[in-house]
Design an enzyme around this catalytic site. Structure first.
Site, PDB file in Angstrom:
ATOM      1  N   ASP A 101     -58.021 -96.352  50.219  1.00 40.33           N
ATOM      2  CA  ASP A 101     -58.438 -95.423  49.175  1.00 40.33           C
ATOM      3  C   ASP A 101     -59.919 -95.688  48.915  1.00 40.33           C
ATOM      4  O   ASP A 101     -60.309 -96.832  48.684  1.00 40.33           O
ATOM      5  CB  ASP A 101     -57.628 -95.718  47.904  1.00 40.33           C
ATOM      6  CG  ASP A 101     -57.189 -94.478  47.182  1.00 40.33           C
ATOM      7  OD1 ASP A 101     -58.065 -93.651  46.883  1.00 40.33           O
ATOM      8  OD2 ASP A 101     -55.982 -94.339  46.903  1.00 40.33           O
ATOM      9  N   ASP A 203     -60.693 -90.396  46.776  1.00 40.71           N
ATOM     10  CA  ASP A 203     -60.196 -90.052  45.450  1.00 40.71           C
ATOM     11  C   ASP A 203     -61.026 -88.914  44.842  1.00 40.71           C
ATOM     12  O   ASP A 203     -62.261 -88.926  44.932  1.00 40.71           O
ATOM     13  CB  ASP A 203     -60.325 -91.322  44.586  1.00 40.71           C
ATOM     14  CG  ASP A 203     -59.579 -91.233  43.275  1.00 40.71           C
ATOM     15  OD1 ASP A 203     -58.348 -91.085  43.297  1.00 40.71           O
ATOM     16  OD2 ASP A 203     -60.237 -91.320  42.217  1.00 40.71           O
ATOM     17  N   GLU A 266     -58.733 -86.024  48.463  1.00 42.47           N
ATOM     18  CA  GLU A 266     -57.804 -85.632  47.392  1.00 42.47           C
ATOM     19  C   GLU A 266     -58.429 -84.449  46.646  1.00 42.47           C
ATOM     20  O   GLU A 266     -59.490 -84.585  46.036  1.00 42.47           O
ATOM     21  CB  GLU A 266     -57.581 -86.781  46.404  1.00 42.47           C
ATOM     22  CG  GLU A 266     -56.536 -86.401  45.356  1.00 42.47           C
ATOM     23  CD  GLU A 266     -56.642 -87.145  44.027  1.00 42.47           C
ATOM     24  OE1 GLU A 266     -55.648 -87.141  43.291  1.00 42.47           O
ATOM     25  OE2 GLU A 266     -57.708 -87.696  43.715  1.00 42.47           O
ATOM     26  N   HIS A 327     -48.507 -90.737  43.887  1.00 38.78           N
ATOM     27  CA  HIS A 327     -48.404 -91.637  42.729  1.00 38.78           C
ATOM     28  C   HIS A 327     -48.834 -90.980  41.419  1.00 38.78           C
ATOM     29  O   HIS A 327     -48.878 -91.654  40.400  1.00 38.78           O
ATOM     30  CB  HIS A 327     -49.246 -92.890  42.989  1.00 38.78           C
ATOM     31  CG  HIS A 327     -50.712 -92.567  43.088  1.00 38.78           C
ATOM     32  ND1 HIS A 327     -51.237 -91.801  44.113  1.00 38.78           N
ATOM     33  CD2 HIS A 327     -51.741 -92.853  42.273  1.00 38.78           C
ATOM     34  CE1 HIS A 327     -52.530 -91.652  43.912  1.00 38.78           C
ATOM     35  NE2 HIS A 327     -52.871 -92.274  42.804  1.00 38.78           N
ATOM     36  N   ASP A 328     -49.202 -89.714  41.477  1.00 39.13           N
ATOM     37  CA  ASP A 328     -49.627 -89.007  40.261  1.00 39.13           C
ATOM     38  C   ASP A 328     -48.639 -87.931  39.827  1.00 39.13           C
ATOM     39  O   ASP A 328     -48.807 -87.343  38.761  1.00 39.13           O
ATOM     40  CB  ASP A 328     -50.987 -88.328  40.493  1.00 39.13           C
ATOM     41  CG  ASP A 328     -52.104 -89.324  40.735  1.00 39.13           C
ATOM     42  OD1 ASP A 328     -52.080 -90.399  40.101  1.00 39.13           O
ATOM     43  OD2 ASP A 328     -52.988 -89.032  41.563  1.00 39.13           O
TER      44      ASP A 328
HETATM   45  C1  GLC Z   1     -56.928 -89.754  41.347  1.00 36.23           C
HETATM   46  C2  GLC Z   1     -55.860 -90.806  41.508  1.00 36.23           C
HETATM   47  C3  GLC Z   1     -55.297 -91.118  40.165  1.00 36.23           C
HETATM   48  C4  GLC Z   1     -56.403 -91.654  39.296  1.00 36.23           C
HETATM   49  C5  GLC Z   1     -57.558 -90.663  39.223  1.00 36.23           C
HETATM   50  C6  GLC Z   1     -58.772 -91.303  38.648  1.00 36.23           C
HETATM   51  O1  GLC Z   1     -56.413 -88.550  40.935  1.00 36.23           O
HETATM   52  O2  GLC Z   1     -54.905 -90.366  42.422  1.00 36.23           O
HETATM   53  O3  GLC Z   1     -54.239 -92.027  40.237  1.00 36.23           O
HETATM   54  O4  GLC Z   1     -55.924 -91.903  38.007  1.00 36.23           O
HETATM   55  O5  GLC Z   1     -57.930 -90.236  40.511  1.00 36.23           O
HETATM   56  O6  GLC Z   1     -59.310 -92.246  39.532  1.00 36.23           O
END
Ligand code: GLC
Length: 531
Positions: A101, A203, A266, A327-328
């Site tokens: 990541d 991210d 992402e 995970h979100d």
């Molecule tokens: C992304 C991650 C998430 C995190 C956010 C801020 O969306 O997947 O888990 O809280 O970024 O870094």
């Protein structure tokens, strides 16, 4: 897999590990790198090709590792750099790629860069972050909101300016308009690429560049009470700016300094905006994550429409990808129900493009209800009660029926699902008709039949609960028939060639059955037909 296989990420299957919750090896209740090494044989047997690890870097853990205090280290909670090097070696020896990541949008407020930046207005690091004067009334510089609730601006009394944070105040955003920031992150990438990692999942990549003028965001006319507060305004000026594509193209050039690496982004955007992230001449992300299925209504027509639209808007030569969980977002088994989770697996693994699996989905893990005093997620703590909590999809992997599901010998950082005594890897491996066996069979079939990976997607029907499509390449075809409802469906169609036979049913009990005339699907059944 061939080491020099430039396109491994096209035919490979990705598996996301949330390291805190996969396997604890040192009895502190939190998963770690050694634990992942111990479980590589499981991943090999599952048949996935690459594992993506959510952040393992030194972090105060305000957002569980997405607040990084050192981009080129390993948090002691997860182990040491030696452990990480061992993981890369062991994974590669097992034929598995490692994706890290990369969190370039923001650092922890404890990162030395930010500590320096907030020291004074004329510190050389000041411009590495986004500092603005207060508005005329002393309030925040504009109306931008944090995704985790409240204003996105934090006042810093010492220097009398505000800094911007798209997420927590402990996650100040870096200033990607500053070339020094770009170079620093490029060097972070090179550091890990030299260590042998096979790529990055970047991210919130669509957040990196913000409007130069910092104009107010417009209100969201469709906002309804009960939704997370940041949805009140549309992030028109704070995300998805045109200049982002140059930033990504630069990252891609760093990736391309090395052989056979992959750049994944992402991005939560509508499909037609998402596909811009492949970049001009496909010089952007190899795979801008396609999250459309995460929020798709579970209806044949709705899903068919998503697949069709995505196929339509993909730029020429761009490689598609699909995601069912992360995970979100709430676990797929809870979103669509345990019975449909099998159909969802067949969908994911029979669509054109790279699938990404979320750990535990292959054993049907469900969203775990978290008692208020057990909440760990800062999003839920900041914005309680509207269902944004992410702890329920991050609970420990269920390995066996021993206490704590074999995840740890100590109480885990989040509770284990209460059904773990039955729903665990050991039990499901022993059951040739379990969801885990289905995942393995689907992955095996996908590896055997290239048309399932790269064959054209040809829609046949989407009526009622039935979703029917063909995947074909070079004269070879399979037909996928999914029943998205609990009632039986009979499919009378000339879509099946005479002599076609069932290669796989989601119930794992019809292999070899010949199709004559029509096809009868049980409730919640999907089949793949060849011939
Ligand atoms: C992304 C991650 C998430 C995190 C956010 C801020 O969306 O997947 O888990 O809280 O970024 O870094």
């Amino acid at each position: 897999m061939n080491k020099r296989d430039e396109l491994w990420w096209r035919h490979g299957i990705f598996y996301q590990i949330y390291p805190r919750s996969f396997q604890d090896s040192n009895a502190d209740g939190v998963g770690d790198i050694k634990g992942i090494i111990d479980r590589l044989p499981y991943l090999q047997a599952l048949g996935v090709d690459a594992i993506w690890l959510s952040p393992i870097f030194p972090s105060p853990m305000a957002d569980f590792g997405y607040d990084i205090a050192d981009y080129t280290g390993v948090d002691p909670l997860f182990g040491t750099m030696e452990d990480f090097d061992l993981l890369v070696k062991a994974a590669h020896a097992a034929g598995l790629k490692i994706i890290l990541d990369l969190v370039p949008n923001h650092t922890s407020d404890l990162h030395p860069w930010f500590v320096e930046s907030r020291r004074s207005r004329d510190d050389p690091r000041r411009d590495w972050y986004i500092w603005r004067e207060p508005a005329a009334d002393g309030g925040p510089p504009n109306n931008w909101m944090s995704e985790f609730g409240g204003s996105a601006w934090q006042y810093d009394a010492a220097t009398e300016q505000y800094y911007y944070h798209a997420f927590l105040a402990q996650q100040p955003d870096l200033n990607w308009r500053n070339p020094a920031v770009r170079h620093a992150i490029h060097d972070v990438m090179r550091f890990w690429l030299r260590k042998g990692v096979d790529g990055f999942r970047v991210d919130v990549i669509w957040h990196l560049i913000k409007d130069k003028e910092f104009r107010d965001n417009p209100p969201n006319p469709n906002f309804r009470e009960g939704r997370p507060p940041h949805k009140k305004i549309l992030p028109l000026h704070s995300t998805d700016q045109p200049e982002i594509h140059d930033v990504i193209a630069q990252m891609r050039r760093v990736i391309d300094e090395f052989d056979c690496r992959v750049l994944i982004g992402e991005i939560y955007l509508p499909l037609e905006r998402l596909v811009a992230y492949y970049g001009r001449d496909l010089a952007g992300a190899h795979l801008p994550f396609n999250f459309a299925l995460l929020s798709a209504p579970w209806h044949a027509r709705a899903i068919e429409k998503i697949i069709f639209e995505y196929e339509q808007v993909l730029p020429a030569g761009a490689w598609p990808n699909w995601v069912l969980g992360n995970h979100d977002r709430p676990r797929v088994a809870s979103r669509v129900g345990q019975d449909q989770a099998r159909v969802a697996a067949m969908l994911l693994l029979s669509l054109r493009g790279t699938p990404t699996l979320y750990y535990g989905d292959e054993i049907g893990m469900h969203q775990v209800a978290i008692a208020p005093d057990q909440v760990r997620d800062p999003f839920e703590k900041n914005v309680p009660g509207v269902g944004v909590g992410r702890d329920g999809c991050r609970t420990p992997m269920q390995w066996n029926a021993t206490p704590n599901a074999g995840f740890s010998t100590s109480p885990p950082w989040l509770p284990v699902a209460d059904d773990f005594v039955h729903e665990n890897v050991v039990n499901l491996e022993a059951d040739s008709r379990s969801i885990l066996s289905l995942y393995r069979a689907l992955i095996g079939l996908r590896k055997k039949l290239p048309q399932l990976v790269s064959g054209a997607y040809v829609p046949i029907a989407a009526e009622g609960d039935l979703l029917l499509y063909r995947r074909q390449s070079e004269g070879k075809a399979v037909v996928v028939a999914l029943n998205l409802g609990a009632e039986p469906v009979s499919v009378a169609t000339d879509a099946f060639r005479p002599g076609g036979e069932i290669l796989l049913s989601t119930f794992l009990d019809r292999q070899g059955e010949k199709i004559r005339g029509s096809l009868d699907l049980r409730g919640n059944e999907g089949v793949i037909i060849g011939g």
